[in-house]
Design a protein around this motif. Structure first.
Motif, mmCIF file in Angstrom:
data_model
loop_
_atom_site.group_PDB
_atom_site.id
_atom_site.type_symbol
_atom_site.label_atom_id
_atom_site.label_comp_id
_atom_site.label_asym_id
_atom_site.label_seq_id
_atom_site.Cartn_x
_atom_site.Cartn_y
_atom_site.Cartn_z
ATOM 1 N N SER A 109 66.159 -47.118 53.370
ATOM 2 C CA SER A 109 64.994 -46.737 52.563
ATOM 3 C C SER A 109 64.974 -45.254 52.239
ATOM 4 C CB SER A 109 63.685 -47.125 53.270
ATOM 5 O OG SER A 109 63.338 -46.166 54.252
ATOM 6 N N LEU A 110 66.010 -44.543 52.661
ATOM 7 C CA LEU A 110 66.174 -43.116 52.357
ATOM 8 C C LEU A 110 65.091 -42.256 52.999
ATOM 9 C CD1 LEU A 110 66.972 -43.538 48.543
ATOM 10 C CD2 LEU A 110 68.596 -43.488 50.442
ATOM 11 N N ALA A 111 64.649 -42.646 54.192
ATOM 12 C CA ALA A 111 63.625 -41.881 54.902
ATOM 13 C C ALA A 111 63.826 -42.003 56.405
ATOM 14 C CB ALA A 111 62.223 -42.365 54.530
ATOM 15 N N PHE A 112 63.310 -41.028 57.146
ATOM 16 C CA PHE A 112 63.490 -41.006 58.598
ATOM 17 C C PHE A 112 62.887 -42.225 59.280
ATOM 18 C CE2 PHE A 112 59.160 -39.575 58.417
ATOM 19 C CZ PHE A 112 58.602 -39.748 59.669
ATOM 20 N N LYS A 113 61.954 -42.881 58.616
ATOM 21 C CA LYS A 113 61.274 -44.000 59.244
ATOM 22 C C LYS A 113 62.147 -45.242 59.355
ATOM 23 C CE LYS A 113 56.808 -42.070 58.219
ATOM 24 N NZ LYS A 113 55.466 -42.183 57.645
ATOM 25 N N ASP A 114 63.354 -45.186 58.758
ATOM 26 C CA ASP A 114 64.305 -46.274 58.966
ATOM 27 C C ASP A 114 64.660 -46.423 60.443
ATOM 28 O OD1 ASP A 114 64.700 -47.256 56.336
ATOM 29 O OD2 ASP A 114 65.960 -45.533 55.871
ATOM 30 N N PHE A 115 64.699 -45.301 61.177
ATOM 31 C CA PHE A 115 65.013 -45.383 62.606
ATOM 32 C C PHE A 115 64.009 -46.288 63.312
ATOM 33 C CE2 PHE A 115 67.462 -41.649 61.616
ATOM 34 C CZ PHE A 115 68.499 -41.669 62.538
ATOM 35 N N GLY A 116 62.735 -46.021 63.113
ATOM 36 C CA GLY A 116 61.703 -46.790 63.795
ATOM 37 C C GLY A 116 61.585 -48.208 63.291
ATOM 38 N N ALA A 117 61.601 -48.387 61.973
ATOM 39 C CA ALA A 117 61.362 -49.710 61.399
ATOM 40 C C ALA A 117 62.493 -50.683 61.727
ATOM 41 C CB ALA A 117 61.185 -49.592 59.885
ATOM 42 N N ARG A 118 63.740 -50.238 61.619
ATOM 43 C CA ARG A 118 64.861 -51.141 61.883
ATOM 44 C C ARG A 118 64.937 -51.508 63.368
ATOM 45 N NH1 ARG A 118 68.689 -52.023 58.297
ATOM 46 N NH2 ARG A 118 70.362 -52.098 59.830
ATOM 47 N N PHE A 119 64.699 -50.538 64.223
ATOM 48 C CA PHE A 119 64.718 -50.805 65.666
ATOM 49 C C PHE A 119 63.597 -51.775 66.036
ATOM 50 C CE2 PHE A 119 63.437 -49.721 70.041
ATOM 51 C CZ PHE A 119 64.651 -49.807 70.707
ATOM 52 N N MET A 120 62.404 -51.513 65.543
ATOM 53 C CA MET A 120 61.258 -52.335 65.900
ATOM 54 C C MET A 120 61.396 -53.764 65.382
ATOM 55 S SD MET A 120 57.294 -51.804 64.901
ATOM 56 C CE MET A 120 57.803 -51.863 63.208
ATOM 57 N N SER A 121 61.891 -53.934 64.161
ATOM 58 C CA SER A 121 62.008 -55.290 63.616
ATOM 59 C C SER A 121 62.936 -56.136 64.470
ATOM 60 C CB SER A 121 62.517 -55.240 62.173
ATOM 61 O OG SER A 121 63.839 -54.733 62.098
ATOM 62 N N ARG A 122 64.006 -55.533 64.957
ATOM 63 C CA ARG A 122 64.952 -56.286 65.779
ATOM 64 C C ARG A 122 64.423 -56.522 67.188
ATOM 65 N NH1 ARG A 122 66.518 -54.457 61.326
ATOM 66 N NH2 ARG A 122 68.433 -55.203 60.346
ATOM 67 N N ILE A 123 63.678 -55.564 67.708
ATOM 68 C CA ILE A 123 63.036 -55.751 69.015
ATOM 69 C C ILE A 123 62.035 -56.899 68.943
ATOM 70 C CG2 ILE A 123 61.378 -54.714 70.620
ATOM 71 C CD1 ILE A 123 64.134 -53.633 71.096
ATOM 72 N N MET A 124 61.221 -56.925 67.877
ATOM 73 C CA MET A 124 60.226 -57.978 67.730
ATOM 74 C C MET A 124 60.880 -59.348 67.595
ATOM 75 S SD MET A 124 57.259 -56.366 65.300
ATOM 76 C CE MET A 124 55.997 -55.291 66.015
ATOM 77 N N ALA A 125 61.916 -59.424 66.782
ATOM 78 C CA ALA A 125 62.607 -60.704 66.608
ATOM 79 C C ALA A 125 63.216 -61.166 67.934
ATOM 80 C CB ALA A 125 63.689 -60.573 65.544
ATOM 81 N N TYR A 126 63.758 -60.240 68.699
ATOM 82 C CA TYR A 126 64.379 -60.574 69.984
ATOM 83 C C TYR A 126 63.333 -61.056 70.995
ATOM 84 C CZ TYR A 126 66.780 -60.022 74.459
ATOM 85 O OH TYR A 126 67.301 -60.246 75.709
ATOM 86 N N LEU A 127 62.190 -60.376 71.045
ATOM 87 C CA LEU A 127 61.188 -60.677 72.066
ATOM 88 C C LEU A 127 60.352 -61.912 71.751
ATOM 89 C CD1 LEU A 127 59.871 -57.082 72.941
ATOM 90 C CD2 LEU A 127 61.394 -58.522 74.311
ATOM 91 N N SER A 128 60.394 -62.374 70.511
ATOM 92 C CA SER A 128 59.644 -63.578 70.172
ATOM 93 C C SER A 128 60.272 -64.790 70.865
ATOM 94 C CB SER A 128 59.660 -63.807 68.654
ATOM 95 O OG SER A 128 58.896 -62.834 67.996
ATOM 96 N N THR A 129 59.462 -65.601 71.484
ATOM 97 C CA THR A 129 59.957 -66.805 72.148
ATOM 98 C C THR A 129 60.154 -67.909 71.115
ATOM 99 O OG1 THR A 129 57.766 -67.721 72.550
ATOM 100 C CG2 THR A 129 58.650 -66.198 74.212
ATOM 101 N N THR A 130 60.820 -68.978 71.499
ATOM 102 C CA THR A 130 61.057 -70.102 70.595
ATOM 103 C C THR A 130 59.737 -70.689 70.110
ATOM 104 O OG1 THR A 130 63.111 -70.626 71.745
ATOM 105 C CG2 THR A 130 62.152 -72.353 70.357
ATOM 106 N N THR A 131 58.762 -70.821 71.005
ATOM 107 C CA THR A 131 57.458 -71.368 70.630
ATOM 108 C C THR A 131 56.766 -70.477 69.632
ATOM 109 O OG1 THR A 131 57.218 -72.394 72.803
ATOM 110 C CG2 THR A 131 55.210 -72.118 71.487
ATOM 111 N N GLU A 132 56.792 -69.159 69.890
ATOM 112 C CA GLU A 132 56.118 -68.222 69.001
ATOM 113 C C GLU A 132 56.726 -68.226 67.610
ATOM 114 O OE1 GLU A 132 56.634 -64.786 71.428
ATOM 115 O OE2 GLU A 132 54.538 -64.749 72.048
ATOM 116 N N LYS A 133 58.019 -68.460 67.531
ATOM 117 C CA LYS A 133 58.679 -68.421 66.235
ATOM 118 C C LYS A 133 58.217 -69.543 65.321
ATOM 119 C CE LYS A 133 62.768 -65.840 67.640
ATOM 120 N NZ LYS A 133 64.213 -65.861 67.949
#
Length: 436
Positions: free
Chosen positions: A103-127
Motif C-alpha cells: 500500500s506504499l505506507a508504513f502501515k503495511d507492517f502492522g496490517a499485514r502482520f495483524m491480518s495473518r495473526i487473526m487468521a491464524y488465531l481463529s478457530t475452526t468454529t469461529e471461521k
C-alpha cells in the motif's frame, strides 16, 4: 503473553483475546503486563540479522508462547516480505523508508502482520462466522488494512474515512479493491470516524450480531510489528558503525512513535525520539504546558496526521507511568504549519534530490530543529511513512512530474469505486452494519 487495560491494571487477558477484542470494555487500551527485554547479545549483534530475522526475534520475545515459534516464524516471513532501507544524506542525517510494502505506507507492517495473526488465531468454529474488522482511517491505515486483509478467508473489512480529507490515491486504495473490503465515506473528520468505530465496539447488539475487531493502531497486533523497523534501522546504522541515533517520527495518532518507545523499553538504544506533528499539536502543547487539552482536528497537507485526540497517547503515558518529566527525557515534540511543510519538501528536493511526502517532510523538520538545539555527533533518522505519489496535489508541477508512479497504483485507476456515504450519527452507522 498477557495484557491489561490502561484503565485497569488488575485486568488480565490473553494475547488472543486482546487481538480480537481490540478494546477493553472499560475503553482503555491493552498493554503487556510485562515488557520483556531482548538479550544484550542480540542487541549487540543486530547488524548481523536481516529484517525478517529481527522481526521474528522481537515478535517471539513479546508474544511468548501464545504462538508456537515455528508458526510465528512462518507468519512473520509471509507478512514482512518487503524491505525498509535507511538512506543516508550525509554523516548526520538519514531517512528510514517505510513505503516499500503493497500500500506504499508504513502501515503495511502492522496490517499485514495483524491480518495473518487473526487468521491464524481463529478457530475452526469461529471461521464459520465472518470476522468483521472495523477501521477508521485518516489516510494510510485504510489502504494498508485493505491490502493486508484483501482476500483473507473468513474476514470482512469495513473502512470509515473522512469525506474530502484523504488523497485521491488513498481513496482508490480504500474503495477500488472490492472483494471483502467495504468503504464508507463519513461527512466529518477522522475523529468522527474513530468515535463511530469505538461506539460500535461498545454496542451490545452489534457485538451479539457480529464478531467485531479493529485493525487500527489501537490493536496490539498492529503495534508489535511497528517495533520491527526501529530495530532494523538501528541494525543498518550499526553496520556503518553508527550507534548514537535520534528518531524523528511523523505523529498523528501516535501509534508509530509508541512502537518506537516500546522498542526502547525492550532494550533498543535510542538517544531521543522526536514527535513531529502538524498544527494538530495536542501532544507538543502538553509537553510544554503539562495540560493535555485535545481539540477538534484541523485539515492539513499531512492529512494522515490530522488527529486532535490521539488514541495511542494513553499507551505512551502508560509506558512512562504517567510521569511527564520522565517522558520529556526521551521525547521531544515539534509542530509545523502547511507553509513550513511545503518549504521542507522543496528543501529536501533541492538539497538532496529527494521527494518526500508531507508527513516525511515534517519529520525532517523536527530532526533539523533538534540538531540546531542539541550538539553532538549523533545520527538523525527521520521516518518516511508514505510514498510521495499518494499526495500529488501537495507538489508543484515540476516536482509532480518527477514522481515515479508504482504499477499497483496504475492498476487501481481502471477499477470502479465502491463506497457509501454516511454522516456522523451512530444509529445510522449501526443500521448500515445490521442491514449488511
Amino acid at each position: 503473553m498477557n495484557l491489561y487495560s490502561t484503565n485497569n491494571k488488575e485486568l488480565r487477558v490473553s494475547f488472543r483475546e486482546a487481538v480480537f477484542n481490540s478494546l477493553p470494555a472499560d475503553k482503555g487500551l491493552y498493554m503487556p503486563t510485562e515488557i520483556p527485554s531482548l538479550s544484550a547479545d542480540f542487541i549487540d549483534k543486530l547488524d548481523q540479522f536481516s529484517l525478517q530475522e529481527i522481526a521474528f526475534e522481537v515478535a517471539k520475545t513479546l508474544i511468548g508462547d501464545s504462538i508456537p515459534a515455528s508458526d510465528l516464524r512462518q507468519l512473520v516471513d509471509e507478512a514482512i516480505n518487503f524491505e525498509a532501507p535507511v538512506v543516508s544524506f550525509d554523516e548526520r542525517t538519514a531517512v528510514l523508508e517505510l513505503f516499500h510494502g503493497p500500500s506504499l505506507a508504513f502501515k503495511d507492517f502492522g496490517a499485514r502482520f495483524m491480518s495473518r495473526i487473526m487468521a491464524y488465531l481463529s478457530t475452526t468454529t469461529e471461521k464459520e462466522q465472518l470476522l468483521d474488522v472495523l477501521v477508521a482511517t485518516s489516510g494510510d491505515t485504510g489502504g494498508a488494512v485493505a491490502l493486508g486483509f484483501l482476500g483473507v478467508t473468513g474476514t470482512r473489512v469495513t473502512i470509515l474515512y473522512p469525506k474530502g480529507k484523504v488523497s485521491p490515491i488513498q481513496e482508490q486504495q480504500l474503495t477500488r479493491n472490492g472483494q471483502n473490503i467495504r468503504a464508507i465515506e463519513i461527512d466529518g473528520t477522522f475523529d468522527d470516524c474513530q468515535a463511530l468505530v469505538k461506539e460500535a465496539f461498545n454496542d451490545s447488539e452489534l457485538n451479539r450480531q457480529f464478531r467485531l475487531t479493529s485493525a487500527n493502531s489501537i490493536n496490539i497486533a498492529r503495534l508489535i510489528p511497528q517495533t520491527f523497523y526501529y530495530f532494523n534501522a538501528y541494525a543498518q546504522m550499526k553496520r556503518k558503525r553508527i550507534t548514537d541515533i535520534v528518531f524523528a517520527v511523523p505523529s498523528g495518532n501516535f501509534g508509530n512513535i509508541g512502537a518506537g518507545l516500546l522498542a526502547f523499553k525492550m532494550g533498543l538504544p535510542v538517544r531521543q525520539f522526536l514527535a513531529a506533528t502538524n498544527v494538530n499539536d495536542t501532544v507538543p502543547r502538553f509537553l510544554t504546558s503539562g495540560s493535555y487539552e485535545p481539540r477538534p482536528s484541523v485539515a492539513t497537507l499531512s492529512n494522515a496526521m490530522d488527529v486532535g485526540n490521539p488514541s495511542n497517547w494513553v499507551r505512551i503515558m502508560d509506558l512512562f507511568e504517567a510521569n511527564r518529566d520522565l517522558l520529556k527525557e526521551k521525547v521531544t515534540a515539534y509542530a509545523y504549519t502547511d507553509e513550513e511543510t511545503r518549504k521542507a519538501i522543496d528543501e529536501l528536493y533541492n538539497s538532496h534530490q529527494y521527494l518526500a511526502c508531507p508527513h516525511t517532510a515534517i519529520a525532517y523538520l523536527a530532526g533539523k530543529a533538534y540538531k540546531n538545539e542539541q550538539e553532538g555527533n549523533y545520527m538523525t533518522v527521520f521516518l518516511s511513512t508514505a510514498h510521495p505519489c499518494k499526495f500529488p496535489d501537495v507538489f508543484p508541477t515540476d516536482l509532480r512530474k518527477a514522481i515515479d508512479i508504482p504499477q499497483q497504483v496504475k492498476d487501481l485507476e481502471s477499477k470502479p469505486a465502491q463506497k457509501d456515504l454516511l454522516g456522523t450519527d451512530f444509529e445510522a452507522f449501526k443500521q448500515w452494519l445490521l442491514e449488511r
